[in-house]
Write an enzyme that holds these catalytic residues in place. Sequence first.
Site, PDB file in Angstrom:
ATOM      1  N   SER A 290       0.847  -1.207   0.000  1.00 18.13           N
ATOM      2  CA  SER A 290       0.000   0.000   0.000  1.00 18.13           C
ATOM      3  C   SER A 290       0.873   1.244   0.000  1.00 18.13           C
ATOM      4  CB  SER A 290      -0.889   0.036   1.252  1.00 18.13           C
ATOM      5  OG  SER A 290      -0.235   0.718   2.311  1.00 18.13           O
ATOM      6  N   ASP A 291       0.300   2.361  -0.409  1.00 21.72           N
ATOM      7  CA  ASP A 291       1.015   3.624  -0.242  1.00 21.72           C
ATOM      8  C   ASP A 291       0.874   4.072   1.219  1.00 21.72           C
ATOM      9  OD1 ASP A 291       2.512   5.859  -0.655  1.00 21.72           O
ATOM     10  OD2 ASP A 291       1.492   6.483  -2.486  1.00 21.72           O
ATOM     11  N   TYR A 292       1.565   5.120   1.536  1.00 26.16           N
ATOM     12  CA  TYR A 292       1.721   5.602   2.918  1.00 26.16           C
ATOM     13  C   TYR A 292       0.365   5.945   3.547  1.00 26.16           C
ATOM     14  CZ  TYR A 292       4.483   8.210   6.451  1.00 26.16           C
ATOM     15  OH  TYR A 292       5.083   8.669   7.595  1.00 26.16           O
TER      16      TYR A 292
END
Length: 753
Positions: A290-292
């Site tokens: 996932s992104d941040y």
Amino acid sequence: MTSLKNVLLAFCITWVITPALAQQKPSASVDQKIEALISQMTIEEKAGQLNIVVGETINTGPTMHTAESKKFDEQIRAGKLTGLFNVYGAAYTKRLQKIAVEESRLHIPLLFGADIIHGFKTVTPIPLGEAASWDLDLIRRSAQMAAREATSAGINLNFAPMMDISRDPRWGRISEGAGEDTYLGSRIAEARVKGFQGDKLSDPATMAACLKHFAAYGAAEAGRDYNTADISERVLQEIYLPPFKAAIDAGAATVMPSFNELDGVPATANRHLLQDILRKQWNFNGAVISDYGAVGEMINHGSSADGSKAVIHSLEAGTDMDMMSYLYISKIPELVKAGSLDVKYVDAAVRRILKLKFDLGLFDNAYLYSDEVREKKEVRSKENIALAREVARKSMVLLKNDNGLLPLRSSYKKIAVIGPLADNKEDMNGSWSFFGEATHPVSVLQGIKARVPASTEVVYHPGCNLFDNSRDKMTEAMTTAQGADLTLLVVGESAVMNGEAASRADIGLPGVQEDLVKMISKSGKPVVVVLLNGRPLTMEWLDQNVPAILETWTLGSEAGNAVADVLFGDYNPSGKLPVTFPRHVGQIPIYYNHKNTGRPYSGTNNEPASDRVYVSKYRDIKNTPLYPFGYGLSYTTFTYSEVTLNKATMKNGEQIEATVTVTNNGNYDGEEVVQLYLHDLVGSVTRPVKELKGFQKVMIRKGEAKKITFTITDKELTFLRGDMTWGTEPGMFEVLVGTNSDAVKKKSFELVK
Ligand code: NOJ
């Protein structure tokens, strides 16, 4: 069955529990080892394998903790982290890795991730700049160098390449990608993946690539970062997805879903993207990271009611690892125990993460990537600095050069270097360069001073500040310019003005820099503008009034030296724009491969009003861009012959050859990027007026003529047809070959059944 279990159990006891034996490569297959490990794991340990957090030194998103360097020890020991990102250093990563493999119950090694977007400590040009080189091997070598440096400092997972196509220069992250074009973007994506990953992930000098951001992040509405993307399935498939597909075919190990929603579903939990396309159509078996904070952001999107639902939605859709939401680690155990989440989803994700760690060679040698000896030798080595300079000089694009003002003659006795970016080092590192040190880069002023002949004096004045509106310094700068024979005006954006969370609604020169250019242009002395920026800028006045403009993007460690190489003619510029430069922000989105419309306009605004009212145009500005895609000048002149085809018709499965002769009839040897575009005239769905389908970068010596041949096959003619299948349709095609997307020679052929 029982006997297999026994074998696995025996294997677990000898291999998992004794790390020393783990180094001895037991003969079980990797899959068996993974299953053996999974069978040993508690649900908490499984959740730990899906949890990556940012280290304490560099943050790339909202911080959820403040930490000291011992902060992670306990979490690692407890098996609560699969890895950390944006930490580095052979000694430090080794220390953390030691805790993981010696003190955690199952001895599973850590991943060390990082955003190595354009170099590690040796910083190369921002990706948009590198893309302007149109030199695939150079781009591959640049990525390879980044991998060599970063891996020696412990990093084994790179959150790059960023490959989002964007048609909107307001979007700050356009600086991180390869520009607006799908074909060029796909070739560059392959080159970067090959550079980062090499032939074998377990090679200590290579790291796993992470393709980002999947997908359509670059289509953020109004160019505002993180904003909604709403595009048709056709545009998604034809324009935005092919670079991802190309990079996956090139072997990319991991993928990162984007922050945006697409068709109402955030990418992090978008089954259409992550299941239908990525897993089923493309057979991607690697890990999805996932992104941040993106798992938690499902709540803000209005897609998940709470953290538990966000975990279920993301994990079940196929996001294997949670970066910085702390939700997988905190919620998975209770959800599984309560029967709200089937453990099969957790196991599938863990399987992919463990596989990545095996592929990276970490189970054979957990310290493979933390090598103090290599780190000393590799980081900022002479060879790496030389490569950074080569990439930098090949990334620049000469936008204007009236009367051959450039290259600079040695007869200038006094050169004024003026502008807020002239004596600047730290911004030369550009956006997304966390590892490059502020004092390392060569400033433009330094580069010029080092290159001028001894008889030339260099004087400097900042002229104005980067952002604010103060004009206090301008008069003095004018005096400096008037006292010199020529002025180099170094203006543009600072590093923080592009990249993540750096969208701009006005993409002109920031602050009063354009006024500075206007003033110095009246000095009565020749002016060369050296632009530093991470996106196309609107600068029509400059184009109309300044005799020479050099686009340098943000060039990295060797910025000043490379700029001097080009200004003084030690290198003849060969870069071409990978993105259209608009005249005005109101033209956005503007891109070369647009549709024709039912009322196309290609006039000059000078025809009678009756001919130019009810057509697709503006009342106040031209349709045409300031500089088209593929544009870039050289110090020499290339002329193109007409295009010839080896036949007038082509059957499916056959090929056709298009040939042009390019002659260098100027005064310098030079490289030219010969570009091939195709136009499918009539289709079951309308086709763009032209699409890039090939290019060749060739060196042509002065006086030399080179024959350039492109082979056109079904592949180049294939598109997503009206019924959403990929294939060709019979009919007429135009072949367009030239020096940029706007200056092309044309020839037609027919595709017959
Ligand atoms: C957010 C960015 O969108 C992504 O590209 C990056 O890899 C992560 N932060 C980690 O730094």
